[in-house]
Design a protein around this motif. Structure first.
Motif, PDB file in Angstrom:
ATOM      1  N   PRO A  43      11.237  10.098  -9.218  1.00  8.18           N
ATOM      2  CA  PRO A  43      10.717   8.914 -10.101  1.00  8.18           C
ATOM      3  C   PRO A  43      10.568   7.745  -9.089  1.00  8.18           C
ATOM      4  O   PRO A  43      10.962   7.474  -8.298  1.00  8.18           O
ATOM      5  N   PRO A  44       9.361   6.774  -9.745  1.00  8.88           N
ATOM      6  CA  PRO A  44       9.031   5.605  -8.915  1.00  8.88           C
ATOM      7  C   PRO A  44      10.216   4.645  -8.791  1.00  8.88           C
ATOM      8  O   PRO A  44      10.071   4.047  -7.724  1.00  8.88           O
ATOM      9  N   GLN A  45      11.011   4.668  -9.307  1.00  6.93           N
ATOM     10  CA  GLN A  45      12.168   3.821  -9.582  1.00  6.93           C
ATOM     11  C   GLN A  45      12.823   3.929  -8.143  1.00  6.93           C
ATOM     12  O   GLN A  45      13.351   2.926  -7.735  1.00  6.93           O
ATOM     13  N   LEU A  46      13.062   4.971  -7.430  1.00  3.11           N
ATOM     14  CA  LEU A  46      13.751   5.215  -6.234  1.00  3.11           C
ATOM     15  C   LEU A  46      13.147   4.290  -5.088  1.00  3.11           C
ATOM     16  O   LEU A  46      13.847   4.146  -4.264  1.00  3.11           O
ATOM     17  N   SER A  47      11.915   3.991  -5.164  1.00  6.96           N
ATOM     18  CA  SER A  47      11.288   3.425  -4.089  1.00  6.96           C
ATOM     19  C   SER A  47      11.078   1.882  -4.360  1.00  6.96           C
ATOM     20  O   SER A  47      10.598   1.133  -3.446  1.00  6.96           O
ATOM     21  N   VAL A  48      11.460   1.320  -5.645  1.00  4.55           N
ATOM     22  CA  VAL A  48      11.057   0.186  -6.000  1.00  4.55           C
ATOM     23  C   VAL A  48      11.814  -0.997  -4.975  1.00  4.55           C
ATOM     24  O   VAL A  48      11.099  -1.878  -4.794  1.00  4.55           O
ATOM     25  N   VAL A  49      12.998  -0.999  -4.585  1.00  7.64           N
ATOM     26  CA  VAL A  49      13.589  -1.986  -3.856  1.00  7.64           C
ATOM     27  C   VAL A  49      12.962  -2.319  -2.470  1.00  7.64           C
ATOM     28  O   VAL A  49      12.605  -3.302  -2.240  1.00  7.64           O
ATOM     29  N   PRO A  50      12.854  -0.966  -1.765  1.00 12.35           N
ATOM     30  CA  PRO A  50      12.197  -1.416  -0.364  1.00 12.35           C
ATOM     31  C   PRO A  50      10.806  -1.857  -0.559  1.00 12.35           C
ATOM     32  O   PRO A  50      10.102  -2.767   0.129  1.00 12.35           O
ATOM     33  N   LEU A  51      10.071  -1.221  -1.660  1.00  5.11           N
ATOM     34  CA  LEU A  51       8.635  -1.673  -1.815  1.00  5.11           C
ATOM     35  C   LEU A  51       8.572  -3.129  -2.189  1.00  5.11           C
ATOM     36  O   LEU A  51       7.742  -3.993  -1.569  1.00  5.11           O
ATOM     37  N   MET A  54      10.922  -5.379  -0.972  1.00  2.00           N
ATOM     38  CA  MET A  54      10.789  -5.939   0.199  1.00  2.00           C
ATOM     39  C   MET A  54       9.719  -5.929   0.957  1.00  2.00           C
ATOM     40  O   MET A  54       9.333  -7.102   1.685  1.00  2.00           O
ATOM     41  N   MET A  55       8.887  -4.957   1.046  1.00  2.00           N
ATOM     42  CA  MET A  55       7.698  -5.022   1.779  1.00  2.00           C
ATOM     43  C   MET A  55       6.833  -6.127   1.161  1.00  2.00           C
ATOM     44  O   MET A  55       6.118  -6.769   2.146  1.00  2.00           O
ATOM     45  N   VAL A  56       6.654  -5.802  -0.041  1.00  2.00           N
ATOM     46  CA  VAL A  56       5.340  -6.725  -0.434  1.00  2.00           C
ATOM     47  C   VAL A  56       5.879  -8.289  -0.222  1.00  2.00           C
ATOM     48  O   VAL A  56       5.224  -9.103  -0.041  1.00  2.00           O
ATOM     49  N   ALA A  57       7.235  -8.461  -0.564  1.00  2.00           N
ATOM     50  CA  ALA A  57       7.950  -9.685  -0.167  1.00  2.00           C
ATOM     51  C   ALA A  57       7.295 -10.283   1.290  1.00  2.00           C
ATOM     52  O   ALA A  57       6.952 -11.268   1.545  1.00  2.00           O
ATOM     53  N   LYS A  58       7.606  -9.374   2.227  1.00  2.00           N
ATOM     54  CA  LYS A  58       7.633  -9.618   3.636  1.00  2.00           C
ATOM     55  C   LYS A  58       5.883  -9.836   3.839  1.00  2.00           C
ATOM     56  O   LYS A  58       5.568 -10.740   4.626  1.00  2.00           O
ATOM     57  N   LEU A  59       5.076  -9.066   3.285  1.00  2.00           N
ATOM     58  CA  LEU A  59       3.716  -9.328   3.586  1.00  2.00           C
ATOM     59  C   LEU A  59       3.164 -10.577   2.725  1.00  2.00           C
ATOM     60  O   LEU A  59       1.996 -10.633   2.955  1.00  2.00           O
ATOM     61  N   GLU A  60       4.078 -11.137   1.923  1.00  2.00           N
ATOM     62  CA  GLU A  60       3.548 -12.133   1.266  1.00  2.00           C
ATOM     63  C   GLU A  60       2.442 -11.811   0.102  1.00  2.00           C
ATOM     64  O   GLU A  60       1.354 -12.183  -0.102  1.00  2.00           O
ATOM     65  N   PRO A 107      15.397 -11.225   0.359  1.00  2.00           N
ATOM     66  CA  PRO A 107      15.437  -9.700   0.482  1.00  2.00           C
ATOM     67  C   PRO A 107      15.236  -9.162   1.941  1.00  2.00           C
ATOM     68  O   PRO A 107      15.631  -8.068   2.103  1.00  2.00           O
ATOM     69  N   THR A 108      15.306  -9.835   3.101  1.00  2.00           N
ATOM     70  CA  THR A 108      14.985  -9.263   4.280  1.00  2.00           C
ATOM     71  C   THR A 108      16.517  -9.379   4.980  1.00  2.00           C
ATOM     72  O   THR A 108      16.489  -8.751   5.834  1.00  2.00           O
ATOM     73  N   LEU A 151      -3.135  -8.531  -6.296  1.00  2.00           N
ATOM     74  CA  LEU A 151      -3.392  -7.126  -6.702  1.00  2.00           C
ATOM     75  C   LEU A 151      -2.975  -6.228  -5.650  1.00  2.00           C
ATOM     76  O   LEU A 151      -2.894  -5.135  -6.058  1.00  2.00           O
ATOM     77  N   GLN A 152      -3.244  -6.378  -4.368  1.00  2.00           N
ATOM     78  CA  GLN A 152      -3.036  -5.315  -3.662  1.00  2.00           C
ATOM     79  C   GLN A 152      -1.680  -4.844  -3.522  1.00  2.00           C
ATOM     80  O   GLN A 152      -1.213  -3.764  -2.999  1.00  2.00           O
ATOM     81  N   ALA A 153      -0.879  -5.757  -4.124  1.00  2.00           N
ATOM     82  CA  ALA A 153       0.464  -5.227  -4.033  1.00  2.00           C
ATOM     83  C   ALA A 153       0.876  -4.167  -4.752  1.00  2.00           C
ATOM     84  O   ALA A 153       1.548  -3.091  -4.919  1.00  2.00           O
ATOM     85  N   VAL A 154      -0.143  -4.019  -5.901  1.00  2.00           N
ATOM     86  CA  VAL A 154      -0.081  -2.911  -6.974  1.00  2.00           C
ATOM     87  C   VAL A 154      -0.950  -1.758  -6.547  1.00  2.00           C
ATOM     88  O   VAL A 154      -0.803  -0.668  -6.854  1.00  2.00           O
ATOM     89  N   ILE A 155      -2.070  -2.109  -6.041  1.00  2.00           N
ATOM     90  CA  ILE A 155      -3.063  -1.282  -5.639  1.00  2.00           C
ATOM     91  C   ILE A 155      -2.781  -0.303  -4.178  1.00  2.00           C
ATOM     92  O   ILE A 155      -2.487   0.934  -4.511  1.00  2.00           O
TER      93      ILE A 155
END
Lengths: 304, 341
Positions: free
Chosen positions: A146-154, A156-162, B89-90, A167-171
């Motif tokens: 299930p997608p819940q398992l990856s949400v935390v690191p995702l 973090m990635m999205v936050a880091k990439l700002e 978060p980092t 929309l690209q965060a979802v796409i």
């Protein structure tokens, strides 16, 4: 060597590939040929009403005022406030932006899923290469996760990439789908004759030419089905967009809807107008392509 | 013709370029060197294409898949051993098994686990049984059969968000349509929000409404693949329609039923939008008393309301382990079934 000329002739849109193996759907051997009795119809009509009523009622509620919805006999027929509510949702609550955003997201995700799934599915179905089985098992195995398992690191990635609120965060995280690859592999294994590819190879066609002139034409029906299913799924996707996009930033339809329901005294008729706006495009698609969508789901069920 | 006859690298004919070409060039009456070079280049490109293009075709999928599916999955496990705050978060601080031991002692975790199970059962079981019944009816020859199929599938077109907001209104205590209808037949209104069972039934209703038609179509597809003569011989033996359904249809559908059970189970463990939005108070607690908070919602609450991403990761991995257990049990069950046949 006239490879290009001859290949164009032999590679012509896959006449044999069209003969989908294992037809057997509808008509012919379709289960029992017994006619349904009165009870059958009665039960089915009951279920149809149950399925459609909440949708119809959404429209009724969206055509009323908030105060009317907070009165005891709930409205059972349409009122005159629909345009007003839709206007409030569209302009006041950012639903116009949300609708556009959702269209962009679902369209992009569906197109890219179909493209990547078809070529990867073709490789898994018809080509031989090292680690193929391991990679395929990996793909199938993670379909169950299930997608819940990856949400935390995702996140973090999205936050880091700002990318938060963009929309690209979802796409980007949903551009490919394991289900799509598996679905196309199942279809192409049966629907694409290996001899056709061999013949193309003999004529000196490169792999890219084969993809373009043999695989895509043969895969077209399954591509349409996968595209539709992915579009619906992406349109309705809630969990990840809800986390990656905040309600007041740059929402998709589903995220904007939750934004409407927050606040001290939520305006129920406005929420229902939003729900209607968010559902209407897919409902129209159902009216237009209902038969194909039903066929696609049933086909996916048998193949999958 | 320099092209290898096979189309896979394994069966490809011995290379005609490079190694093969050199000795032949020495004995054969000198071919045009330019022509020879061109042919070499083409066959080299050809073999290169054969060998590497499969990887190129699966590469885009696996690059994205690894970056946004596999890596996050494993990284969640790593993050679950740390203290991570949403506000930063980092920044991760090693915490060992602390997040897990905290969960073990947390009554809300156990409550969420129990709720996930009960909501899963009361949404999945009636849903699949109704789907089976509807599929059976749709399998008769009917007028307007396509209309019925499309109609029962339409809930699938609605989103979790839209459906839940509508049902929350329908299940409203004072002005909701459900309680009003109960009043019409002389029953008291039910507090769908605050009771444990009532709220869980209401949440399950949303799930059932959205997915019954979809599952019915899957069953219908499988039913249409059941050979007709099985029914004919059953009818000759004097089996009633109901007996035929029980002894021909259901056994033939076993793999499909198993498939839908697995898919619905996975869906039930992820339940999130329904319990979140059914709560008209707008919080993530799943009711004032956490009475319908699921694991998915609990994870969201810990991570994005209470800002503990590490703890949210621990919940995610616990869910993963539970799913693995279910998958193992399922595989065992499927093997048992196959043996008994």
């Amino acid at each position: 060597m006239s490879a290009t000329v001859s290949s164009r002739r032999t590679l012509d849109p896959a006449a044999p590939a069209r003969t989908t193996p294992r037809g057997g759907k509808g008509r012919g051997r379709a289960g029992r040929q017994l006619h349904g009795g009165k009870i059958t119809y009665a039960v089915l009509i009951l279920f149809t009403i149950g399925s459609l009523f909440p949708l119809v009622w959404t429209a009724i509620a969206a055509s009323r005022t908030n105060t009317r919805l907070a009165q005891t006999p709930p409205p059972l027929w349409f009122g005159g406030n629909l345009l007003n509510n839709l206007d409030k949702a569209w302009n006041g609550a950012n639903m116009g932006t949300a609708l556009l955003n959702t269209t962009v997201v679902a369209g992009t995700v569906a197109a890219s899923t179909v493209l990547f799934s078809t070529i990867a599915g073709f490789a898994f179905a018809k080509l031989r290469f090292r680690f193929k089985n391991i990679l395929l098992m990996l793909t199938i195995g993670t379909m169950m996760v299930p997608p819940q398992l990856s949400v935390v690191p995702l996140y973090m990635m999205v936050a880091k990439l700002e990318w938060t609120d963009q929309l690209q965060a979802v796409i980007v995280p949903t551009l490919v789908s394991a289900f799509g690859v598996f679905f196309m592999r199942q279809y192409l294994t049966q629907a694409l004759p290996t001899e056709l590819i061999e013949a193309a190879r003999m004529d000196g066609a490169s792999s890219l030419r084969i993809i373009w002139h043999v695989v895509f034409p043969a895969a077209r029906p399954a591509m349409a089905v996968l595209g539709m299913l992915t579009f619906v799924q992406s349109w309705n996707d809630f969990f990840w967009p809800f986390i990656a996009l905040t309600q007041n930033g740059n929402p998709t339809m589903q995220v904007a809807l939750t934004g409407l329901s927050r606040g001290y005294t939520p305006d129920q008729s406005l929420i229902m107008a939003g729900a209607l706006l968010g559902t209407l495009p897919l409902l129209i698609a159902f009216v237009l392509f209902g038969k194909q969508i039903v066929g696609g789901i049933m086909q996916g069920a048998v193949k999958g | 013709m320099t092209a290898p006859s096979g189309f896979t690298p394994d069966t490809a004919a011995p290379p005609a370029g490079q190694g093969g070409a050199a000795p032949r060039a020495a004995t054969a009456p000198a071919p045009d060197p330019a022509e020879q070079r061109r042919r070499d280049r083409r066959s080299r490109r050809y073999r290169w294409d054969l060998r590497w293009s499969p990887y190129a075709f699966v590469a885009p999928f696996f690059v994205f898949f690894a970056a946004f599916g596999l890596f996050p999955l494993l990284y969640t496990g790593w993050a679950s051993l740390h203290q991570v705050e949403l506000t930063n978060p980092t920044h991760m601080e090693w915490a060992g098994w602390h997040n897990y031991s905290r969960l073990w002692e947390d009554e809300f975790f156990w409550k969420a686990l129990r709720n996930t199970f009960t909501i899963g059962v009361i949404s999945t079981v009636p849903q699949l049984m109704m789907a089976l019944g509807i599929a059976h009816l749709l399998n008769y020859r009917l007028r307007a059969s396509m209309f019925f199929r499309v109609a029962i599938l339409t809930p699938y077109a609605t989103s979790v968000a839209a459906a839940t907001l509508v049902f929350a209104l329908l299940f409203g205590h004072d002005y909701g349509m459900v309680n009003w209808s109960l009043g019409l037949v002389g029953l008291d209104g039910i507090d769908w929000q605050n009771g444990t069972w009532t709220s869980q039934i209401a949440v399950s209703t949303i799930v059932i409404w959205r997915w019954t038609g979809y599952n019915a179509l899957i069953y219908l597809a499988a039913m249409q693949a059941v050979p007709n003569d099985l029914y004919e011989s059953a009818a000759l033996d004097g089996a009633s329609r109901w007996k035929q359904f029980l002894h021909v249809t259901v056994p033939s559908l076993r793999p499909t039923i198993l498939f839908t059970v697995v898919v619905s189970t996975i869906g039930a463990t992820q339940l999130f939008g329904e319990p979140l939005l059914f709560n008209t108070a707008g919080t993530a607690t799943g009711g004032a008393d956490h009475q319908y908070q699921t694991l998915g919602l609990y994870m969201y609450e810990q991570g994005w309301v209470n800002l503990h991403l590490g703890r949210a990761s621990a919940i995610a991995w616990t869910m993963f382990l539970i799913l693995l257990l279910i998958a193992a049990a399922n595989a065992l069950f499927a093997r048992r079934l196959r043996k008994s046949q």
